[in-house]
Each structure stands twice: as C-alpha cells, then as structure tokens.
Motif scaffolding. Structure first.
Motif, mmCIF file in Angstrom:
data_model
loop_
_atom_site.group_PDB
_atom_site.id
_atom_site.type_symbol
_atom_site.label_atom_id
_atom_site.label_comp_id
_atom_site.label_asym_id
_atom_site.label_seq_id
_atom_site.Cartn_x
_atom_site.Cartn_y
_atom_site.Cartn_z
ATOM 1 N N SER A 154 4.683 34.167 -1.838
ATOM 2 C CA SER A 154 6.251 35.167 -2.300
ATOM 3 C C SER A 154 6.705 34.234 -1.960
ATOM 4 O O SER A 154 7.672 34.516 -2.096
ATOM 5 N N ARG A 212 0.131 35.777 2.576
ATOM 6 C CA ARG A 212 1.484 36.515 1.292
ATOM 7 C C ARG A 212 2.674 35.512 1.882
ATOM 8 O O ARG A 212 3.314 36.023 0.995
ATOM 9 N N TYR A 259 -3.859 43.907 5.307
ATOM 10 C CA TYR A 259 -3.201 43.129 4.158
ATOM 11 C C TYR A 259 -1.432 43.668 3.002
ATOM 12 O O TYR A 259 -0.703 42.901 3.376
ATOM 13 N N GLU A 260 -2.099 45.119 3.652
ATOM 14 C CA GLU A 260 -1.272 45.294 2.918
ATOM 15 C C GLU A 260 0.731 45.363 4.154
ATOM 16 O O GLU A 260 1.928 45.483 3.771
ATOM 17 N N ASP A 282 1.755 42.255 3.116
ATOM 18 C CA ASP A 282 2.765 42.403 1.794
ATOM 19 C C ASP A 282 3.737 43.477 2.042
ATOM 20 O O ASP A 282 4.876 42.847 1.965
#
Ligand code: ATP
Ligand code: MG
Length: 747
Positions: free
Chosen positions: A372, A368, A328-329, A332
């Motif tokens: 965004s 993501r 996930y990071e 991101d």
C-alpha cells in the motif's frame, strides 16, 4: 508567564519538593516525565544548583533523548553537563573511568546478546555439556536473572549446593566459567554493566564517595521497572545527599521477566522513611473514552495502589473494535485505515503506531504496508546492528581497537575467506588456553604453535593486516579506517561480485554503517574508535525511531512504554496471543495475567485521540493455524465505549464458534474491484501464499453448507492464503467463511 505556570498544583508541588527522597506515583499520561524535566529546570534556575550535580535516568535511549531535548529547551546554557542517560550508559561512563579498580581494562568491550550466545556455545562445548538437554539459552537466562539480583557465581554455587537440583549446579558452574571467559576477553555483557558498577561502588569507598559527591540530585523515570541491581545502584549513588526523586506507575510495571522488582516502588517509603509521596491525578494525554477504557481494564487487577485518573479532555471518538477472520484481513484493514486517514488530511503517517504483543506479528503489517506504499519503521526485530555484514565490520573495528575480544577476532579470522579452517582455530584456541593468553596473541605466535603447520602462513597476513590498521589509527579518521578495512579485505568487492539483491542490500547496510561513523565523528568533539564502538553497543532497538521523518511506527507493546501517538492500533487482541498462552496456562497464571493486563493498560494509554483494537479468529503462529477468542481484556472494556465500523454482535456469541461472525464487512473490496494500479502489486503479494486452486462455484451460484443449509454466494474475496466466501443463507442469513473450511457444495 513562567514555565511552572503550565503545571497543575500537584505537579508544581512535585517540582518544588527538591530536597530529600520523593516518590511520584501516578497513572499514565499524568505528566510524570514532564515533572522531571521541569524539576531539572527548577533546580538550576531557582535553586542555583550546578547542572554538573544533576543526574536523570530513564530506560530507553529514545526516552533519554527526548528528555535531553526537553531539558535543553527549558534549561538552555549549561544543560550539557547534566547526566541524562539510560541506566546502561551511565554505568558505562562510570566503568570507563574506574573499572580498572576491579580488575578490567578501561577499554573493555560490551557484548550484545549475539556475542554472549557465541561465548556460551564455546563454554558448553568446553565443559562437554549436552546442549540438547541443557540449553545454552536457559543458561544465559539463568545468568541474566542472577545478575539482575546481584547474585555472584560463588553465591549461586552456594545456593545450588544446598539444593539437590543437578541442573542448578550446572548453571552455577557455567556462570563461573562464563564470567571468567568475559574477564579474559576484557568484556562485559549487558547485565554486567549494572552489576559491575554496583560492585565497584560497594568495594571502593573512594569511587563511591566521588560519585556521591558528584550527584547531589538524582531523578529516575519509569521507576516501576527497576530491578534489584538498578535499585542498589541508585541507593548507592544517592546514599549521601538522599535527594532522590523517582517517578513511576505500578500499573505500568511490565518487565518482571527481566527482573523488574515491583517492590522497589511499593516499598519506597520503607527504604526511605523520610520519603514524601505525591500523586498526580489528571491525565493530559488521552480522550475520556480512551482513559475510561484503560481504567476499566486495569481495575481488574487486585492489590494495586489506589489511584484515580481523570481527564478534562473531550470525550472523543469511541474505540473502534474490529474482529477479522485472519491476520491478513486485520493487516489489510489497518493499512487501509491509515491510508484513508492520511488521504483525508486527518493525520500524518507519523501520528500512527501499530502495537502488538510479539515481534513476529510485524511481518504481516510490513507486507501490507509495502503493497500500500505506506512508509513505516519497525522498532525491534532484526536490528541493524545484528546483521551479518555490520557485525563483521564491527568485529574488525573491535579487533583493531582491543584485540582482547576473542569472539570478534575469531569472527573475522576467515572473513573474507583466507583458507583458515576450524581445526586451525581450535588449535590456536588450545594454545591460547594453555599459555593463558588471548586468541589474538596466540595468532601472533602462530609460528610457535607446533600443531598448525602450514596454516601459520595463512594466519600471518591477517595479523599483519590488523597491525597495519592499528598503526594507522593514530593519524586517520575512523571513517577512513573503516573505508580501508572495506577496501583491504575486499569485503564489498566480494558482495559486488555476487550481484544478487541480497548482496546489494548488504552493501546498502555497509553504506549505512559508514554514515553512522561519519555522523558520530561530526557529533563528537574528540571522536575515538572506542567511543564509537561503545555508542554502537548501547543502541537499543528503540533507537531506530527518528523524530523528524514521517512514517508509521510498528512495535511491541513493551517498546511503547512512555511514548504517545495521536492514533494507536492494538492488534492481535486475542486470548492466547494477548494475554499470551503462557500467561493463561502457567502455574502462577494469575500473577502473569496481571502483568499482561498492565501491558494492555500501557498499550491503551499510548493513544491520545483515537484507539482501534483489532483481532482475528484465525491466525498462523509459528506455522500453525490457531483459533482464538477475543482477548479477555477487550471484554473488560464497557460495551458502550466500543464501536465497530461494522455491526458488533453480543459478546457471548463471539465465544461460541469461529464461523460465527461478529461482523461481516460487506463493504470490503475484492481484488477485482481494486484500482488497477494497485492490483498488480496486490496480486504479487497474494501469490506469495499458497491458496486453493480455483473454486468450484462462483458469485451468484447456489451452494450447500453442512450446517447452515442452502444459500447464494454473494462475494468471493481472494484472501492471502485462502478465498473468503460470503454466502447469503436462506435460514441463517449472511455468513463469511474460508473456502477450505466451509467445504461448500455447488448445487
Ligand atoms: N500540566 C500540563 N499541561 C498541559 N499538558 C500537560 C501537562 N502535564 C502533562 N502534559 C502533557 O501530557 C502528556 C503526557 O505527559 P507525560 O508524558 O509527562 O506523562 P507520563 O505520566 O510520563 O506518562 P507515562 O506514564 O505514559 O510515561 C504529554 O504530552 C505532556 O506534555
Ligand atoms: Mg513518562
């Protein structure tokens, strides 16, 4: 200045060497594809070759389209009569004309993977095979490999009989049944396209002679990935004039699992003793740093053809290497990096590509990017044409076009619902089998089928419907036909009545299909229903790429071959993911590892200006959390070429534990700090995932960790699945960890 002045000396030599077999062997980005396009122009302009006598073959439709465009640009008038296409579409063209010589109708249907699977299901049922023990998938794989090697059912059976392996015999038996069923349906699967063409050329001297006389000059791009069947095809076509120019890079051979035979390139000089080999050594695509990284990774493969690759380009930026705690990071970070680059005006969205090893990795990026607001396109994954509504309507069109395709007919017999059940379908099938006619012909004789009783009255309107459509085919366009199908079947009405978001999305897909038909009609001089269906059957995944709009491309490393992008992210660079777990643990692990390493080389060399490599310590794969080390391929890149935007700790340490931090990213924002406009969406995104309930500590609290002792909480970030807690420990310094693993106690 002529166009040939834009080539270097070796490239020019390759362009001017038009006669006899030529092998151009060169590393990534050295202008191999460019040589092919210029060579085509040279043949026509300087050698006076009729464009009609030239053939250029590549692997993907995207590559063929690009090549076509480049050739059109430099050749101009007459370029349309050059065959620029993929292996598969060249074969379709040949077969549409001549397949009747080997017992098929020229309006045969092309089965996609899904169709093949349904057919296999039927066969396993018919042969009473326990598919829990012998999987349909493994039969299909065995058949596909056999076809890559031009092995017929008879030959496979012969081999099976000499071994005592029962499974092999079953495979051969299933293969034979499968081919018979295809034949009966007047259908070919994807692998058949090549194999049947070879069979045709081998068995019919007249046809062979016709095509040998047609193609005086043959060129093949990405030659390292040809399999035995494709090699044989080229050998036959070039058999007379021998003006065959192949370009490739043994370091980029990545399709062994699909039967690619690296010996086609390694032994080219053996197959064609007069062959001239030309090497290109200058890379024009990438910065020095990127090229150095690629070279040092591939250097770890043994048994390569020796090659040098240098560039006169700038050194460029260092390679950004980042390790994260979770996927996930990682997603991101990449999303923010892209958004930042576009905001600064450094890049357009279309300059970026995110490459990964497996299709499943795309989902996190997709989520993501939606949050965004980053426009993106996924190449691969659920292909437009694999969606139910699209397949249903195409099945209608196929049935109208060629009702010999039993699968298509069965797919729509009860779609929309006509009250025709499985029993009826089985009885019709049995009848068709008994009388050796197609399923559709059996439907036409429903009245005569004794066992179906009342169901015959439900079948009749369906047959009538198809007959009416057929009779209209003569005087209405394909798009009008499709509109009528939608109208008469009530397909869209049913979806509208559903009123769900999903139904809405399906209707959009149907609209999209209609647009596709219309654009086909506009681009063809003589549009036909068969022509349209053929075009659709050949759309590989890569075709969802369009050139003129601005979006980030997400795709697997395999799909990226031959392409280039200013900025590339290689995501998920972890041992166990890339290289894959299979390649590390299997029996022939060193061979598989080398193939994975070539894939890494392909990935790195897609980048022109900037390369970012990312990985995660912890990642969900098929529902399980895995803890992975940094990919060995990253460790093969000299440290001085790497740079983390956050501090990079020495390599050894990275192997020791998952809680160990290569880098802590204190600058990363928490959800709370995000601009308010985004946080709503971001929260909605986060809430999709299960998370610990509220933590028993807060920022600035003192906490105790079983290994690291006491410390102070400095940050809490709501990650996708878990809270990430950053603690300043009194003795070991800053550590970032997941709340659910760290089990911190509040003091
Ligand atoms: N002589 C040259 N002068 C300027 N640019 C060049 C030259 N040769 C190639 N290029 C450029 O370098 C890039 C890479 O070329 P190309 O795609 O033909 O390489 P390739 O060898 O086919 O790469 P790959 O192995 O990845 O398929 C392209 O952008 C191309 O236009
Ligand atoms: Mg190329």
């Amino acid at each position: 200045m002529s166009i040939y002045d834009t080539l270097n000396e070796q490239q020019r030599e390759a362009v001017y060497q038009t006669e006899g077999p030529v092998l151009i062997l060169a590393g990534a980005g050295s202008g191999k594809t460019r040589v092919l396009t210029h060579r085509t122009a040279y043949l026509i302009e300087e050698k006076g070759v009729n464009p009609y006598h030239i053939m250029a073959i590549t692997f993907t439709n995207k590559a063929a389209g690009e090549m076509r465009e480049r050739i059109d640009k430099i050749v101009g008038f007459g370029s349309e009569s050059i065959w620029v296409s993929t292996f598969h579409s060249s074969c379709v063209r040949i077969l549409r004309r001549h397949i009747d010589r080997i017992g098929f109708d020229t309006n045969f249907t092309i089965y996609d993977a899904d169709d093949s699977k349904s057919l296999m299901k039927d066969i396993c049922k018919r042969l009473e095979i326990d598919t829990k023990i012998y999987k349909e998938k493994s039969f299909l794989a065995a058949i596909s490999s056999a076809k890559d090697e031009l092995i017929t059912p008879t030959e496979l059976m012969r081999r099976a009989l000499t071994s005592s392996d029962y499974a092999k015999r079953k495979q051969a038996e299933v293969y034979r049944e499968y081919q018979e069923a295809l034949h009966k349906n007047n259908a070919l699967d994807f692998d058949d396209l090549i194999m049947k063409t070879v069979e045709l050329l081998q068995s019919d001297p007249e046809v062979k002679n016709y095509y040998q006389e047609r193609f005086h000059y043959i060129m093949v791009d990405e030659y390292q990935d040809t399999n035995t069947a494709q090699f044989e095809l080229i050998r036959l076509l070039a058999g007379k004039y021998q003006n065959l120019c192949v370009v490739g890079d043994d370091d980029q051979s990545i399709y062994k699992f699909r039967g690619a035979n690296i010996y086609n390139i390694l032994n080219f000089e053996k197959h064609f003793p007069d062959a001239k080999t030309i090497k290109l050594e200058q890379n024009y695509r990438s910065t020095q740093n990127i090229l150095n990284a690629a070279n040092s990774v591939i250097a770890n493969n043994v048994g390569r053809k020796s090659k040098t690759l240098w560039t006169a380009n700038d050194e460029g930026k260092k390679i950004d290497f980042e390790q994260f705690n979770t996927g996930y990071e990682e997603a991101d970070y990449i999303a923010r990096d892209i958004a930042g680059g576009v905001r600064n005006g450094d890049y357009h969205y279309g300059d970026y590509a995110v490459l990964y090893r497996t299709n499943a990795q795309s989902r996190l990026f997709e989520e993501r990017f939606i949050v965004s607001n980053i426009p993106y396109k996924i190449v691969g994954g659920v292909n437009f044409y694999a969606r139910k509504e699209v397949k249903d309507l195409l099945a209608y069109l196929k049935t109208i076009d060629n009702a010999r395709d039993d699968l298509a007919v069965r797919r729509i017999l009860n779609v929309p619902k006509r009250g025709i059940g499985a029993t009826t379908v089985n009885r019709v099938s049995d009848y068709a089998e008994a009388y050796d006619i197609s399923f559709y012909d059996a439907l036409k004789r429903a009245d005569e089928i004794p066992s179906i009783g009342k169901a015959a009255s439900k079948v009749k309107p369906f047959v009538n419907l198809i007959q009416v459509f057929r009779s209209k085919l003569e005087f209405i366009s394909i798009s009008d036909l499709l509109r009528e199908v939608i109208e008469e079947t009530g397909y869209v009405k049913e979806l509208e009545a559903e009123g769900t978001d999903e139904a809405e999305a399906r209707i959009e897909n149907i609209d999209e299909l209609l647009s596709k038909v219309v654009s086909y009609e506009e681009s063809e001089e003589h549009p036909t229903l068969s022509g349209f269906l053929e075009e659709v059957a050949l759309v590989a995944d890569i075709d969802s790429l369009e050139d003129d709009s601005d979006y980030v491309v997400l795709m697997t490393l395999h799909s990226a071959k031959g392409l280039e992008f200013p900025k590339v992210y290689l995501a998920g660079m972890e041992d166990g993911l890339f290289p894959s777990y299979m390649s590390i643990t299997s029996d022939d692990s060193s061979e598989q590892l080398e193939e994975e390493r070539r894939l890494a080389y392909v990935g790195i060399t897609r980048a022109m200006k900037e390369l970012t490599i990312t990985c995660a310590k912890q990642r969900m794969i098929r529902g399980e959390t895995q803890y992975n080390k940094v990919s060995r391929f990253v460790k093969e890149i000299p440290l001085e070429l790497l740079e983390g935007k956050a501090p990079v700790v020495s390599r050894k340490e990275s192997d020791s534990s998952i809680e160990n931090t290569w880098n802590v990213k204190p600058k990363r924002m928490t959800m709370r700090q995000q601009p308010s406009g985004q946080s709503m969406q971001a929260r909605a995104f986060a809430s999709v995932h299960t998370k610990e309930e509220k933590l028993p500590y807060d920022i600035a609290d003192r906490v105790l960790h079983t290994r690291f002792g006491e410390g102070t909480v400095v940050a809490i970030v709501e990650g996708g699945r878990d809270y990430e807690v950053t603690v300043q420990f009194d003795t070991v310094g800053i550590k970032k960890m997941f709340a659910s693993f760290a089990k911190l106690k509040k003091l």
